[in-house]
Scaffold this active site. Sequence first.
Site, short mmCIF file in Angstrom:
data_model
loop_
_atom_site.label_atom_id
_atom_site.label_comp_id
_atom_site.label_asym_id
_atom_site.label_seq_id
_atom_site.Cartn_x
_atom_site.Cartn_y
_atom_site.Cartn_z
N ARG A 73 8.06 6.38 -7.24
CA ARG A 73 8.39 7.83 -6.94
C ARG A 73 8.98 8.40 -8.13
O ARG A 73 9.97 8.41 -8.73
CB ARG A 73 9.55 8.15 -5.74
CG ARG A 73 9.70 9.50 -5.82
CD ARG A 73 8.40 10.33 -5.03
NE ARG A 73 8.41 9.99 -3.73
CZ ARG A 73 6.91 9.96 -3.18
NH1 ARG A 73 5.93 10.82 -3.63
NH2 ARG A 73 6.94 9.39 -1.83
N ARG A 99 -2.71 2.88 -8.06
CA ARG A 99 -1.29 2.89 -8.39
C ARG A 99 -0.42 1.81 -7.93
O ARG A 99 0.65 1.75 -8.22
CB ARG A 99 -0.66 4.29 -8.08
CG ARG A 99 -0.95 4.72 -6.42
CD ARG A 99 -0.36 5.85 -5.98
NE ARG A 99 -0.46 6.07 -4.64
CZ ARG A 99 0.07 7.12 -4.15
NH1 ARG A 99 1.08 7.88 -4.62
NH2 ARG A 99 -0.02 7.08 -2.92
N HIS A 169 -0.98 12.09 -11.60
CA HIS A 169 -0.17 12.73 -10.58
C HIS A 169 1.25 13.03 -11.01
O HIS A 169 2.44 12.40 -10.59
CB HIS A 169 -0.15 12.00 -9.18
CG HIS A 169 0.39 12.58 -8.05
ND1 HIS A 169 1.85 13.23 -8.23
CD2 HIS A 169 0.20 12.92 -6.80
CE1 HIS A 169 2.16 13.70 -7.00
NE2 HIS A 169 1.07 13.26 -6.00
N ASP A 213 2.05 23.09 -2.22
CA ASP A 213 1.17 21.86 -2.35
C ASP A 213 -0.59 22.53 -2.49
O ASP A 213 -0.86 22.83 -1.66
CB ASP A 213 1.30 21.26 -1.29
CG ASP A 213 0.66 19.71 -1.34
OD1 ASP A 213 -0.24 19.44 -2.30
OD2 ASP A 213 0.98 18.88 -0.56
N GLU A 272 -0.52 18.19 -11.82
CA GLU A 272 -1.51 16.82 -11.94
C GLU A 272 -2.79 17.27 -12.43
O GLU A 272 -3.62 18.30 -11.89
CB GLU A 272 -1.62 16.49 -10.32
CG GLU A 272 -0.24 16.21 -9.73
CD GLU A 272 -0.42 16.08 -8.29
OE1 GLU A 272 -1.32 15.43 -7.75
OE2 GLU A 272 0.43 16.40 -7.50
O1 TA6 Z 1 -0.61 15.61 -4.95
C1 TA6 Z 1 0.18 16.34 -4.11
C2 TA6 Z 1 0.24 15.33 -2.83
O2 TA6 Z 1 -1.03 14.91 -2.52
C3 TA6 Z 1 1.16 15.69 -1.73
O3 TA6 Z 1 0.31 16.42 -0.61
C4 TA6 Z 1 2.06 14.92 -1.45
O4 TA6 Z 1 2.30 14.46 -0.24
C5 TA6 Z 1 1.95 14.02 -2.54
O5 TA6 Z 1 0.93 13.88 -3.34
C6 TA6 Z 1 2.74 12.81 -2.78
O6 TA6 Z 1 2.03 11.79 -2.17
P1 TA6 Z 1 2.89 10.41 -2.12
O7 TA6 Z 1 1.39 9.54 -1.49
O8 TA6 Z 1 3.08 9.89 -3.47
O9 TA6 Z 1 3.75 10.38 -1.14
#
Ligand code: TA6
Length: 300
Positions: A73, A99, A169, A213, A272
Site C-alpha cells: 500500500r 505488482r 499507480h 476515483d 497515475e
Molecule cells: O486507480 C484507482 C483504483 O483503481 C481505485 O479504484 C482503487 O480501489 C485502487 O486503484 C486501489 O486498488 P488496490 O487494488 O491497490 O486496492
Amino acid sequence: MTLNALNHNFAIANHLQFIEVDSGLIFAEINNAHATASIALQGAHIATFQPNGEQPVIWLSKLAKFAPGKSIRGGVPICWPWFGPHKNDSKLPGHGYARTVPWEVLETKALADGSTFLSFGLIENDTTRAQWPHESTVQLEVTVGKALRVELVTTNTGKESFELGEALHTYFHISDVAQMTIRGLEQCEYLDKVKDFARFTQQDGIVIESEVDRVYVSTTAECVIEDKGLKRAIHIAKQGSNSTVVWNPWTEKADKMGDFGKDGHRGMVCVESGNARENVVTLAAGETHKLAVVYSVEKL
Ligand code: TA6
C-alpha cells in the site's frame, strides 16, 4: 538470485545495496548524492523516493505490509498487463499480476551525474502465463537522481497483436489533502468510477473533499500537485501515456481497506500515468511500447 549474489553482481559503492526484510522480501536500497529510494524486487515496486533535503515525494502507508504475493500500500505499484478489473474474467487480480510477482535485476549502474540506474524484468512462470497468454516481455527502468525517472517497457515477442492496459499507480506524499490542488487536467474528459463511470469534463484544478476515483482519458498533459502545506509542487511529466487516474479513497473506503492507518488518506493522493479503458494500447507483433514518467519537485 540470493541476497549475496545480488550484492555481489549488482551493488555499487556509494549508490546501491540489497537488503532482505523480515518477511523475506528483498529491496534495492539506493542512497546517492541526490536522493534515497527503495525498490522491492517483488513487483519492481518503488516503495520510497526522497530527494536530499526534501520531504518524501512518494507516500508509503505506515501500515504497509511487505508480504510475499501481496501488493504494497503506497509507493509505485505497477498495474500491468491490464488496469482495473480484467476485461472478461473477474477472478483474475485487479490491476494485473505484475505488482505481486518476483522481478529480476537486469542491470545497475552509476551515472556520471551521480544518479543511479536500475533495470528489472518480470519473471514469467506457469501462473503468469495462464493469466496472460501473450508472448511478451516487460521491463522497468528506474533512474534515481534529484528527480525520479521511471520507464515501463513492454515488447510483443509473439506473432499476434494484443491489447495492453497499464499504469504507474503512484501514491504521492502531501501535507494534507485540504492543502493541495492538482493542475494540468483542466478541460479534460474523465470517467468517474464513483458515479458508475459517467463522463464529465474537468473545469478547474482538482480539489479533493470526498472520494475521488477518475480516469482522465486521452490526455498527455503534465500534471502538477501544488501543496501549500509543504510549499512545493510535484511535477509529473509523462510520455507514452494517454490516461491519468486520480484517486483518493477518502475516510470510509480507506478505513475498510485496513492498511491506510487512521486518516492515512489525508496525506496521500494517487496521480497515475497509464493507458486505461478507451486508451488501452494495441501492440502489434514485434512492437515495443514505452510508458515513461519523470517526478520532480519545485519549491513554491
Ligand atoms: O486507480 C484507482 C483504483 O483503481 C481505485 O479504484 C482503487 O480501489 C485502487 O486503484 C486501489 O486498488 P488496490 O487494488 O491497490 O486496492
